[in-house]
Design a protein around this motif. Structure first.
Motif, PDB file in Angstrom:
ATOM      1  N   UNK A 120      -9.135   2.290  -1.886  1.00  0.00           N
ATOM      2  CA  UNK A 120      -8.919   1.700  -0.432  1.00  0.00           C
ATOM      3  C   UNK A 120      -7.301   2.514  -0.060  1.00  0.00           C
ATOM      4  N   UNK A 121      -7.025   3.415  -1.116  1.00  0.00           N
ATOM      5  CA  UNK A 121      -5.840   4.188  -0.300  1.00  0.00           C
ATOM      6  C   UNK A 121      -6.635   5.257   0.446  1.00  0.00           C
ATOM      7  N   UNK A 122      -7.825   5.786   0.263  1.00  0.00           N
ATOM      8  CA  UNK A 122      -8.635   6.822   0.835  1.00  0.00           C
ATOM      9  C   UNK A 122      -8.908   6.729   2.176  1.00  0.00           C
ATOM     10  N   UNK A 123      -9.752   5.066   2.376  1.00  0.00           N
ATOM     11  CA  UNK A 123     -10.050   4.665   3.601  1.00  0.00           C
ATOM     12  C   UNK A 123      -8.326   4.515   4.510  1.00  0.00           C
ATOM     13  N   UNK A 124      -7.299   4.048   3.988  1.00  0.00           N
ATOM     14  CA  UNK A 124      -6.788   4.189   4.857  1.00  0.00           C
ATOM     15  C   UNK A 124      -5.975   5.780   5.327  1.00  0.00           C
ATOM     16  N   UNK A 125      -5.979   6.352   4.000  1.00  0.00           N
ATOM     17  CA  UNK A 125      -5.680   7.210   4.767  1.00  0.00           C
ATOM     18  C   UNK A 125      -6.286   8.402   5.736  1.00  0.00           C
ATOM     19  N   UNK A 126      -7.000   8.179   5.049  1.00  0.00           N
ATOM     20  CA  UNK A 126      -8.341   8.408   6.502  1.00  0.00           C
ATOM     21  C   UNK A 126      -8.668   7.776   7.584  1.00  0.00           C
ATOM     22  N   UNK A 127      -8.246   6.982   7.740  1.00  0.00           N
ATOM     23  CA  UNK A 127      -7.912   5.842   9.133  1.00  0.00           C
ATOM     24  C   UNK A 127      -6.567   6.641   9.525  1.00  0.00           C
ATOM     25  N   UNK A 128      -5.434   7.344   9.152  1.00  0.00           N
ATOM     26  CA  UNK A 128      -4.623   7.847   9.845  1.00  0.00           C
ATOM     27  C   UNK A 128      -3.283   5.921   9.698  1.00  0.00           C
ATOM     28  N   UNK A 129      -3.848   4.984   8.268  1.00  0.00           N
ATOM     29  CA  UNK A 129      -2.690   4.167   8.216  1.00  0.00           C
ATOM     30  C   UNK A 129      -1.548   4.301   7.481  1.00  0.00           C
ATOM     31  N   UNK A 130      -2.095   4.958   6.225  1.00  0.00           N
ATOM     32  CA  UNK A 130      -0.992   5.336   5.010  1.00  0.00           C
ATOM     33  C   UNK A 130      -0.891   6.691   5.058  1.00  0.00           C
TER      34      UNK A 130
END
Length: 264
Positions: free
Chosen positions: A194-204
């Motif tokens: 989940x952290x990887x996805x959020x980072x990739x989407x520039x949310x995290x």
């Protein structure tokens, strides 16, 4: 010079036809074609799930017996208090087995449906998330099975020692208890994904994860205290893997942040 675009268009139309669509003259699939393809892929998933349930019927009794044996090690006695209770648990476990068996096909169908519209970097991310997500879920279930479940079963059975009361547990409650634990820890161990996805989407942002590390440590120990018996050993056994997952998430997100540069 005018023939190259025509050849490319023909290739696109051929590719669309192989995917089950009906491209128009411009080689692009319309909304109805996408809906038709989605319907076909959902139908494939449903058929595979039904077939997996039939296959699971052959081993569901052994699986339920295996789960009951975990409690019998600690002198639990199991009963069912309604005529259909055991049958319904066989059905529930069979459905879960069918989902596990059909999951590779379902993931492939999702991948095949989304792949034409994804960029190369997005395809890599999707494959990475699927592979790493499956691995993380398996590790979470194994952790619950090998460490958390024995601690909980032992602690709960010792509450009746000296009281003259034996633990005669409903099969439905016991199976639901175990399956809930397995599902919860399969989801908890998805934290890096989940952290990887959020980072990739520039949310995290990785900087936020590093900045709020102390707050995260307190939150993790609080969660461990809530979901475990009130003894320090159980809390540590749950909190340590969660802390490791948090630090692993920071490392993975840092690598993803370097790889995924925003377009100018």
């Amino acid at each position: 010079m005018k023939m190259a675009p025509a050849r490319e268009t023909q290739k696109q139309r051929t590719r669309k036809l192989r995917q089950g669509g009906d491209p128009g003259q411009d080689g692009q699939m319309g909304l109805s074609d996408h809906l038709r393809e989605l319907r076909n892929r959902i139908l494939v998933c449903a058929l595979v799930l039904a077939a997996a349930m039939v296959i699971g019927m052959g081993v569901v009794r052994q699986v339920v017996g295996f789960l009951l044996a975990l409690g019998e090690r600690y002198d639990y006695e199991f009963v069912y208090i309604s005529p259909q209770e055991l049958l319904m648990e066989y059905f529930s476990v069979d459905l879960l087995l069918a989902v596990c068996i059909a999951l590779p096909v379902v993931l492939y169908e999702v991948w095949a449906f989304l792949r034409p519209g994804l960029k190369k970097s997005e395809r890599v991310l999707f494959l990475l998330v699927m592979a790493f997500g499956l691995l993380s879920a398996c590790v979470g279930i194994f952790f619950a099975y090998r460490i958390l479940v024995p601690f909980l079963l032992y602690f709960l059975i010792t509450l009746g020692e000296g009281s003259g009361v034996r633990a005669s547990v409903s099969v439905q409650n016991y199976i639901s208890f175990l399956l809930t634990l397995f599902l919860v820890f399969a989801m908890v161990f998805e934290l890096p994904v989940v952290s990887l996805l959020l980072t990739w989407l520039r949310i995290l942002k990785v900087a936020w994860m590093r900045k709020f590390r102390k707050i995260a440590v307190v939150a993790i120990f609080f969660i461990a205290a809530v979901i475990t018996p009130p003894d320090i050993v159980s809390q540590i056994m749950v909190a340590v893997p969660l802390l490791f997952l948090y630090e692993l998430s920071i490392v993975i997100c840092s690598l993803a942040d370097r790889f995924h540069k925003p377009e100018a």
